[in-house]
Write an enzyme that holds these catalytic residues in place. Structure first.
Site, PDB file in Angstrom:
ATOM      1  N   ILE A   9       0.959  -1.076   0.195  1.00  0.00           N
ATOM      2  CA  ILE A   9      -0.049  -0.023   0.124  1.00  0.00           C
ATOM      3  C   ILE A   9       0.874   1.313   0.131  1.00  0.00           C
ATOM      4  CG2 ILE A   9      -1.770   1.080   1.329  1.00  0.00           C
ATOM      5  CD1 ILE A   9      -2.663  -1.124   0.100  1.00  0.00           C
ATOM      6  N   GLU A  10       0.854   1.754  -1.169  1.00  0.00           N
ATOM      7  CA  GLU A  10       1.911   3.125  -1.255  1.00  0.00           C
ATOM      8  C   GLU A  10       1.036   4.225  -0.372  1.00  0.00           C
ATOM      9  OE1 GLU A  10       3.196   6.867  -2.059  1.00  0.00           O
ATOM     10  OE2 GLU A  10       1.322   6.443  -2.970  1.00  0.00           O
ATOM     11  N   LYS A  12       0.909   7.578  -0.106  1.00  0.00           N
ATOM     12  CA  LYS A  12       0.359   8.840  -0.536  1.00  0.00           C
ATOM     13  C   LYS A  12      -1.226   8.155  -1.006  1.00  0.00           C
ATOM     14  CE  LYS A  12       4.155  11.847  -1.616  1.00  0.00           C
ATOM     15  NZ  LYS A  12       4.962  10.979  -0.893  1.00  0.00           N
ATOM     16  N   CYS A 116      12.144  13.030   0.164  1.00  0.00           N
ATOM     17  CA  CYS A 116      10.964  12.297  -0.585  1.00  0.00           C
ATOM     18  C   CYS A 116      11.524  12.402  -2.142  1.00  0.00           C
ATOM     19  CB  CYS A 116       9.691  12.958  -0.472  1.00  0.00           C
ATOM     20  SG  CYS A 116       8.485  12.356  -1.412  1.00  0.00           S
ATOM     21  N   ASP A 123      12.725  13.833   4.996  1.00  0.00           N
ATOM     22  CA  ASP A 123      12.097  12.576   6.089  1.00  0.00           C
ATOM     23  C   ASP A 123      13.201  12.497   7.166  1.00  0.00           C
ATOM     24  OD1 ASP A 123       9.669  12.399   4.373  1.00  0.00           O
ATOM     25  OD2 ASP A 123      10.769  11.155   2.720  1.00  0.00           O
ATOM     26  N   HIS A 155      10.991   5.835   2.009  1.00  0.00           N
ATOM     27  CA  HIS A 155      11.122   5.326   3.336  1.00  0.00           C
ATOM     28  C   HIS A 155      11.619   4.079   3.443  1.00  0.00           C
ATOM     29  CE1 HIS A 155       8.674   8.721   4.085  1.00  0.00           C
ATOM     30  NE2 HIS A 155       8.943   8.779   5.116  1.00  0.00           N
ATOM     31  N   GLU A 156      10.657   2.990   2.426  1.00  0.00           N
ATOM     32  CA  GLU A 156      11.199   1.754   2.451  1.00  0.00           C
ATOM     33  C   GLU A 156      12.226   1.304   1.651  1.00  0.00           C
ATOM     34  OE1 GLU A 156       6.465   2.519   2.497  1.00  0.00           O
ATOM     35  OE2 GLU A 156       8.367   3.411   1.430  1.00  0.00           O
ATOM     36  N   ARG A 184       4.342  12.478   8.196  1.00  0.00           N
ATOM     37  CA  ARG A 184       4.155  13.532   7.120  1.00  0.00           C
ATOM     38  C   ARG A 184       2.691  13.172   6.561  1.00  0.00           C
ATOM     39  NH1 ARG A 184       6.361  14.529   2.149  1.00  0.00           N
ATOM     40  NH2 ARG A 184       8.079  13.274   2.529  1.00  0.00           N
ATOM     41  N   GLY A 185       1.696  14.043   6.315  1.00  0.00           N
ATOM     42  CA  GLY A 185       0.469  13.774   5.802  1.00  0.00           C
ATOM     43  C   GLY A 185      -0.267  12.671   6.624  1.00  0.00           C
TER      44      GLY A 185
END
Length: 209
Positions: A9-10, A12, A116, A123, A155-156, A184-185
């Site tokens: 699951i991305e 954003k 990012c 990040d 991140h991943e 973030r978000g």
């Protein structure tokens, strides 16, 4: 999410998905939970002959006060007085002492920072490295982690890169790399990469999150 799923699951798209419910009415929290589990499971297993389910846990507002803040356990690398001059990933800084007896260590740093890949926004993350094997030189490891400072990657991908660089350069017997990034978000992103089966880390926020 099980590691066998063909999709992830991305973050954003997950945020956009959650926001799509802004004008939706649910009967109760259990209905929300069931909908999330159904939609996320379908997305992660899409296109696979094998099907499964993801885990979903809802934390309701009245439980917020009971939540704890805890720093990652381990020996803090940030205590070291070392000069850092590399700001793109430099795996050649990683070294291990293969002439001594193997050790079991847990090392932690709060100085992981990348950018990012899409927006270029910073990040910040805390990273925990658990390993068994030849002792990793701590100064070089800290300099290596700081070398991500100007690197553009998700991140991943950063956690995967850290894991593979340590695995190939230091050749531990076992290795796990776990990162908790600042939010973030509205989403926590806490990737874990490990060479061996084990219990998942406790999902407890750090103060920086």
């Amino acid at each position: 999410i099980p590691c066998e799923t063909p999709n992830l699951i991305e973050s954003k798209s997950f945020k956009l998905y959650l926001n799509s419910f802004n004008n939706t009415r649910f009967a109760d929290a259990s209905e929300v939970l069931a909908r999330l589990r159904s939609d996320l499971s379908e997305a992660t297993w899409r296109g696979s002959q094998v099907q499964g389910s993801v885990g979903v846990r809802l934390l309701e507002a009245e439980q917020f006060d009971a939540q704890q803040v805890h720093e990652l356990d381990g020996l803090l690398l940030d205590r070291l007085d070392v000069e850092c001059t590399r700001y793109t990933p430099a795996p050649e800084l990683l070294r291990a002492n293969h002439d001594e007896a193997p050790v079991n260590e847990t090392l932690v740093s709060n100085l992981l920072k990348s950018n990012c890949l899409v927006t270029g926004q910073p990040d910040w993350g805390s990273v925990q490295i658990q390993y068994s094997g030849a002792q990793i030189e701590q100064e070089g490891l800290l300099q290596y982690l700081v070398s991500f400072r100007n690197h553009n990657e998700f991140h991943e991908q950063c956690v995967e890169r850290i894991f593979m660089d340590i695995w190939s350069r230091c050749k531990p017997i076992k290795l796990a790399v776990y990162a908790r990034y600042t939010r973030r978000g509205g989403l926590d992103i806490n990737p874990l990469r490990t060479s061996h089966p084990g219990a998942l880390p406790a999902n407890v926020r750090t103060a920086r999150q």
